[in-house]
Design a protein around this motif. Sequence first.
Motif, PDB file in Angstrom:
ATOM      1  N   TYR A   7       0.824  -1.205   0.000  1.00  0.00           N
ATOM      2  CA  TYR A   7       0.000   0.000   0.000  1.00  0.00           C
ATOM      3  C   TYR A   7       0.868   1.271   0.000  1.00  0.00           C
ATOM      4  O   TYR A   7       0.542   2.257  -0.668  1.00  0.00           O
ATOM      5  CB  TYR A   7      -0.922   0.012   1.215  1.00  0.00           C
ATOM      6  CG  TYR A   7      -2.056  -0.989   1.132  1.00  0.00           C
ATOM      7  CD1 TYR A   7      -2.773  -1.141  -0.063  1.00  0.00           C
ATOM      8  CD2 TYR A   7      -2.410  -1.770   2.232  1.00  0.00           C
ATOM      9  CE1 TYR A   7      -3.817  -2.056  -0.148  1.00  0.00           C
ATOM     10  CE2 TYR A   7      -3.442  -2.691   2.147  1.00  0.00           C
ATOM     11  CZ  TYR A   7      -4.134  -2.838   0.953  1.00  0.00           C
ATOM     12  OH  TYR A   7      -5.163  -3.737   0.863  1.00  0.00           O
ATOM     13  N   ILE A   8       1.952   1.194   0.766  1.00  0.00           N
ATOM     14  CA  ILE A   8       2.862   2.357   0.810  1.00  0.00           C
ATOM     15  C   ILE A   8       3.490   2.605  -0.563  1.00  0.00           C
ATOM     16  O   ILE A   8       3.561   3.741  -1.051  1.00  0.00           O
ATOM     17  CB  ILE A   8       3.963   2.145   1.871  1.00  0.00           C
ATOM     18  CG1 ILE A   8       3.350   2.136   3.276  1.00  0.00           C
ATOM     19  CG2 ILE A   8       5.026   3.242   1.777  1.00  0.00           C
ATOM     20  CD1 ILE A   8       4.322   1.803   4.373  1.00  0.00           C
ATOM     21  N   LEU A  11       0.932   4.045  -2.838  1.00  0.00           N
ATOM     22  CA  LEU A  11       0.697   5.453  -2.523  1.00  0.00           C
ATOM     23  C   LEU A  11       1.813   6.335  -3.089  1.00  0.00           C
ATOM     24  O   LEU A  11       1.551   7.393  -3.673  1.00  0.00           O
ATOM     25  CB  LEU A  11       0.595   5.632  -1.004  1.00  0.00           C
ATOM     26  CG  LEU A  11       0.382   7.067  -0.503  1.00  0.00           C
ATOM     27  CD1 LEU A  11      -0.945   7.619  -1.033  1.00  0.00           C
ATOM     28  CD2 LEU A  11       0.402   7.099   1.024  1.00  0.00           C
ATOM     29  N   MET A  12       3.058   5.873  -2.931  1.00  0.00           N
ATOM     30  CA  MET A  12       4.197   6.637  -3.450  1.00  0.00           C
ATOM     31  C   MET A  12       4.159   6.706  -4.968  1.00  0.00           C
ATOM     32  O   MET A  12       4.438   7.761  -5.572  1.00  0.00           O
ATOM     33  CB  MET A  12       5.508   6.009  -2.979  1.00  0.00           C
ATOM     34  CG  MET A  12       5.747   6.071  -1.473  1.00  0.00           C
ATOM     35  SD  MET A  12       5.677   7.767  -0.836  1.00  0.00           S
ATOM     36  CE  MET A  12       7.048   8.501  -1.737  1.00  0.00           C
ATOM     37  N   LEU A  14       1.516   6.507  -6.899  1.00  0.00           N
ATOM     38  CA  LEU A  14       0.442   7.420  -7.290  1.00  0.00           C
ATOM     39  C   LEU A  14       0.831   8.877  -7.039  1.00  0.00           C
ATOM     40  O   LEU A  14       0.457   9.767  -7.816  1.00  0.00           O
ATOM     41  CB  LEU A  14      -0.843   7.074  -6.521  1.00  0.00           C
ATOM     42  CG  LEU A  14      -1.524   5.752  -6.906  1.00  0.00           C
ATOM     43  CD1 LEU A  14      -2.703   5.474  -5.967  1.00  0.00           C
ATOM     44  CD2 LEU A  14      -1.994   5.792  -8.358  1.00  0.00           C
ATOM     45  N   SER A  15       1.587   9.122  -5.974  1.00  0.00           N
ATOM     46  CA  SER A  15       2.039  10.489  -5.682  1.00  0.00           C
ATOM     47  C   SER A  15       2.972  10.998  -6.767  1.00  0.00           C
ATOM     48  O   SER A  15       2.848  12.133  -7.244  1.00  0.00           O
ATOM     49  CB  SER A  15       2.742  10.535  -4.318  1.00  0.00           C
ATOM     50  OG  SER A  15       1.869  10.142  -3.280  1.00  0.00           O
ATOM     51  N   SER A  18       0.987  11.528  -9.913  1.00  0.00           N
ATOM     52  CA  SER A  18       0.165  12.740  -9.817  1.00  0.00           C
ATOM     53  C   SER A  18       1.004  13.995  -9.999  1.00  0.00           C
ATOM     54  O   SER A  18       0.607  14.941 -10.700  1.00  0.00           O
ATOM     55  CB  SER A  18      -0.545  12.788  -8.460  1.00  0.00           C
ATOM     56  OG  SER A  18      -1.376  11.660  -8.297  1.00  0.00           O
TER      57      SER A  18
END
Length: 245
Positions: A7-8, A11-12, A14-15, A18
Amino acid sequence: MKNKFGYIMLLMALSVASCAGYFSIYGLSQLFAGASTAIILMASVLEVAKIVTTTALHKYWEKVAKALRIYLTVSVIVLMVITSAGIYGFLSNAYQKTANKVELQDGELNVLAGKRVLFENTIAENEKLIVNKNKRIDQLIGLRTNQETRIDSAKSTRSKDKARGDVDKATNEIQKVSNDIDILNSKNSVLSDSVSKYNIKALELKANSTVTAEVGPLKYIAELTGSPMGRVVNYLILLLIFVFD
């Protein structure tokens, strides 16, 4: 634990995606400012399509037909190039604004330096004149001393009067040359104040400018590598693009 790490990482990822998407979309809208709204819409769709297509290729690589797989791979590469162009446009535009400020500051400093050099050259010329006039005074003093000796050794009144006349003439010329030296020294004093004024203006311009702090690290890297600052920035932008895509 593995799920948490996954998940981490997600998230990274996707960051980063983005952030890259924002840079790309904004950069493309600046490159085609005449239709910025339409470009933002198009670039947003392309960004999402790139991520979705890349994810699909990764997940269904073995299941997708070879021809479609090649087409989608080429599409992703093309989308990466478009994204990279947008990021490059965004970052290069941001740097160009700072570079323009640097050029403006350098121009102002060059103007101040030019005026300062003009005054310094005038001071140097005046100092040469002062040296020559001091030499002339030394010559006149020597001439006057010789004439005074002639007065003492002269036997006739006529010879003494002529020697006294030469002494007075030498004295007057010494006074005139001394006055010229005083005038030149006064001019140099005023010119020196002007030089100091322009030095202070240059220091104040550097001290009050935020541009020096903004490009300080870039200038340091440019001096360290011996490359122009523009080339250093270009390499840095390319590295950022590589990280994003």
